[in-house]
Design an enzyme around this catalytic site. Structure first.
Site, PDB file in Angstrom:
ATOM      1  N   HIS A   1       0.675  -1.388   0.421  1.00 55.40           N
ATOM      2  CA  HIS A   1      -0.280  -0.472   0.282  1.00 55.40           C
ATOM      3  C   HIS A   1       0.636   1.556   0.313  1.00 55.40           C
ATOM      4  O   HIS A   1      -0.018   2.362   0.284  1.00 55.40           O
ATOM      5  CB  HIS A   1      -0.935  -0.218   1.101  1.00 55.40           C
ATOM      6  CG  HIS A   1      -2.072  -0.753   0.683  1.00 55.40           C
ATOM      7  ND1 HIS A   1      -2.773  -1.772   2.017  1.00 55.40           N
ATOM      8  CD2 HIS A   1      -2.554  -1.866   0.116  1.00 55.40           C
ATOM      9  CE1 HIS A   1      -3.820  -2.425   1.626  1.00 55.40           C
ATOM     10  NE2 HIS A   1      -3.389  -2.509   0.390  1.00 55.40           N
TER      11      HIS A   1
ATOM     12  N   ALA B   1       1.513  -9.239  19.052  1.00 50.03           N
ATOM     13  CA  ALA B   1       2.693 -10.268  17.495  1.00 50.03           C
ATOM     14  C   ALA B   1       4.612 -10.135  18.537  1.00 50.03           C
ATOM     15  O   ALA B   1       4.873 -10.692  17.830  1.00 50.03           O
ATOM     16  CB  ALA B   1       2.928  -9.285  16.391  1.00 50.03           C
TER      17      ALA B   1
HETATM   18  P1  OAD Z   1      -6.584  -3.492  10.440  1.00 55.14           P
HETATM   19  O1  OAD Z   1      -6.682  -2.672  10.996  1.00 55.14           O
HETATM   20  O2  OAD Z   1      -8.066  -3.458   9.960  1.00 55.14           O
HETATM   21  O3  OAD Z   1      -6.567  -4.797  11.312  1.00 55.14           O
HETATM   22  C1  OAD Z   1      -5.404  -5.135  12.479  1.00 55.14           C
HETATM   23  C2  OAD Z   1      -5.301  -7.030  12.885  1.00 55.14           C
HETATM   24  O4  OAD Z   1      -4.020  -6.549  14.375  1.00 55.14           O
HETATM   25  C3  OAD Z   1      -6.735  -6.670  13.994  1.00 55.14           C
HETATM   26  O5  OAD Z   1      -7.050  -7.905  13.532  1.00 55.14           O
HETATM   27  C4  OAD Z   1      -6.666  -6.922  15.352  1.00 55.14           C
HETATM   28  O6  OAD Z   1      -7.315  -7.960  15.872  1.00 55.14           O
HETATM   29  C5  OAD Z   1      -4.864  -7.214  15.214  1.00 55.14           C
HETATM   30  N1  OAD Z   1      -3.509  -7.151  16.356  1.00 55.14           N
HETATM   31  C6  OAD Z   1      -4.173  -5.263  17.071  1.00 55.14           C
HETATM   32  N2  OAD Z   1      -3.277  -5.195  18.143  1.00 55.14           N
HETATM   33  C7  OAD Z   1      -2.097  -6.492  17.892  1.00 55.14           C
HETATM   34  C8  OAD Z   1      -1.433  -7.315  17.871  1.00 55.14           C
HETATM   35  N3  OAD Z   1      -0.558  -6.291  19.265  1.00 55.14           N
HETATM   36  N4  OAD Z   1      -0.308  -8.611  17.763  1.00 55.14           N
HETATM   37  C9  OAD Z   1      -1.471  -8.723  17.353  1.00 55.14           C
HETATM   38  N5  OAD Z   1      -2.561  -8.757  16.103  1.00 55.14           N
HETATM   39  C10 OAD Z   1      -3.049  -7.155  16.254  1.00 55.14           C
HETATM   40  O7  OAD Z   1      -5.398  -3.553   9.806  1.00 55.14           O
HETATM   41  P2  OAD Z   1      -4.800  -3.980   8.101  1.00 55.14           P
HETATM   42  O8  OAD Z   1      -5.559  -5.863   8.388  1.00 55.14           O
HETATM   43  O9  OAD Z   1      -3.766  -3.802   8.245  1.00 55.14           O
HETATM   44  O10 OAD Z   1      -5.668   0.129   3.919  1.00 55.14           O
HETATM   45  O11 OAD Z   1      -5.818  -3.486   7.170  1.00 55.14           O
HETATM   46  C11 OAD Z   1      -5.860  -3.595   5.674  1.00 55.14           C
HETATM   47  C12 OAD Z   1      -5.619  -2.560   4.985  1.00 55.14           C
HETATM   48  O12 OAD Z   1      -7.061  -1.801   5.574  1.00 55.14           O
HETATM   49  C13 OAD Z   1      -4.670  -1.066   5.658  1.00 55.14           C
HETATM   50  O13 OAD Z   1      -3.432  -1.367   4.713  1.00 55.14           O
HETATM   51  C14 OAD Z   1      -5.408  -0.188   4.881  1.00 55.14           C
HETATM   52  C15 OAD Z   1      -6.993  -0.201   5.311  1.00 55.14           C
HETATM   53  O14 OAD Z   1      -7.483   0.563   4.872  1.00 55.14           O
HETATM   54  C16 OAD Z   1      -5.511   0.903   2.790  1.00 55.14           C
HETATM   55  O15 OAD Z   1      -5.028   2.468   3.143  1.00 55.14           O
HETATM   56  C17 OAD Z   1      -5.221   0.389   1.551  1.00 55.14           C
END
Ligand code: OAD
Length: 270
Positions: A136, A252
């Site tokens: 991204h 993590a």
């Molecule tokens: P999200 O905010 O959707 O998800 C974050 C994930 O991390 C969740 O499943 C949490 O449970 C998990 N989480 C939080 N803290 C954690 C920790 N300490 N250890 C392990 N897991 C943890 O973020 P993304 O999946 O990255 O796209 O979102 C994907 C994309 O959506 C982003 O890159 C962005 C967004 O819209 C664009 O900007 C194009």
């Protein structure tokens, strides 16, 4: 140690080529807010309302103000033990002659994987295959909103007025953050490289992603379809948990060192 961590460590030990696919959760312990978590809001805007081309053409200063806020916030954050465990495994693999045995594919735009890698390398030259595939884009690169010009930029962007916003030195139009916005396509070369890595690994570690944003979210499925073992690391179950061979529920920053510390992929495997 929990059974799932022991099982996951065994899967790691058996792997020759590893993809580490990460989302905002890996950076949460560095203090970067996740997208869908409670800290994801700025003023009262959701990221979707500002991270899109329409918002930029309507009010570029507002979008730049939000990005400058995020850039400042992220610049104050440092890689955490999760990023470091991955980078150190890459450096060990490279020392054994396999710089591409651990590939990082990230949805994050915070640059923390790249910083962890450069800290783990401590100034040593490295193979480009060790660089994270940033699906991204990055908060610390700018690109022209019209032509192809792009440049790295860590320094602050002046957002006090529309006239102060950065302009393209080639065509004079507004520069924008070099990140993929909602409604935009991923760079085809970057996506191809990620597909090739996912399709040729034998272990895919999926870390801290809600796995809802396509096409990135499909990459672990590409790995699974090619026969890789899928290990998920998250605080809670996600859309991907049903296809994971092993799910480890924990932060993590604790789980990745437990899975990766001291390990380097065996070049004979994979
Ligand atoms: P999200 O905010 O959707 O998800 C974050 C994930 O991390 C969740 O499943 C949490 O449970 C998990 N989480 C939080 N803290 C954690 C920790 N300490 N250890 C392990 N897991 C943890 O973020 P993304 O999946 O990255 O796209 O979102 C994907 C994309 O959506 C982003 O890159 C962005 C967004 O819209 C664009 O900007 C194009």
């Amino acid at each position: 140690m929990e059974t799932s961590i022991l099982e996951a460590r065994e899967a790691v030990e058996a792997a020759g080529r590893v993809v580490v696919f990460t989302g905002a959760g890996i950076s949460a312990e560095s203090g970067v807010p996740t997208f869908r978590g409670s800290g994801g809001l700025w003023r009262s805007f959701r990221p979707e309302q500002l991270a899109n081309p329409m918002a930029f053409s309507r009010d570029p200063r507002l979008v730049w103000e939000w990005y400058q806020w995020r850039r400042t916030l992220v610049r104050e954050c440092a890689p955490n033990p999760g990023h470091r465990a991955v980078a150190e495994a890459q450096v060990r693999a490279a020392a054994q002659g396999s710089p591409d045995a651990v590939r990082v594919i990230t949805q994050n735009v915070d640059g923390l994987h790249a910083r962890a890698l450069s800290e783990a390398l401590a100034g040593k030259a490295h193979d480009p295959a060790m660089e994270p595939i940033e699906l991204h884009g990055s908060l610390f690169r700018l690109t022209c909103s019209v032509c192809d010009y792009g440049q790295p930029r860590r320094a602050a962007v002046e957002t006090s007025s529309r006239a102060a916003l950065p302009r393209c030195p080639e065509c004079g139009k507004l520069m924008r953050p070099a990140v993929v916005w909602f409604g935009e396509m991923l760079e085809p070369d970057v996506l191809d490289e990620a597909h090739a890595a996912a399709g040729s690994c034998d272990l895919c570690l999926v870390v801290g992603t809600s796995a809802v944003v396509e096409p990135a979210a499909s990459l672990p499925r590409v790995a699974a379809a090619a026969g890789a073992t899928v290990v998920e690391v998250n605080l809670e179950p996600t859309a991907l948990t049903p296809i994971a061979d092993i799910a480890v529920f924990g932060p993590a920053g604790e789980t990745l060192p437990a899975l990766l510390d001291g390990w380097a992929p065996d070049p004979a495997v994979g």
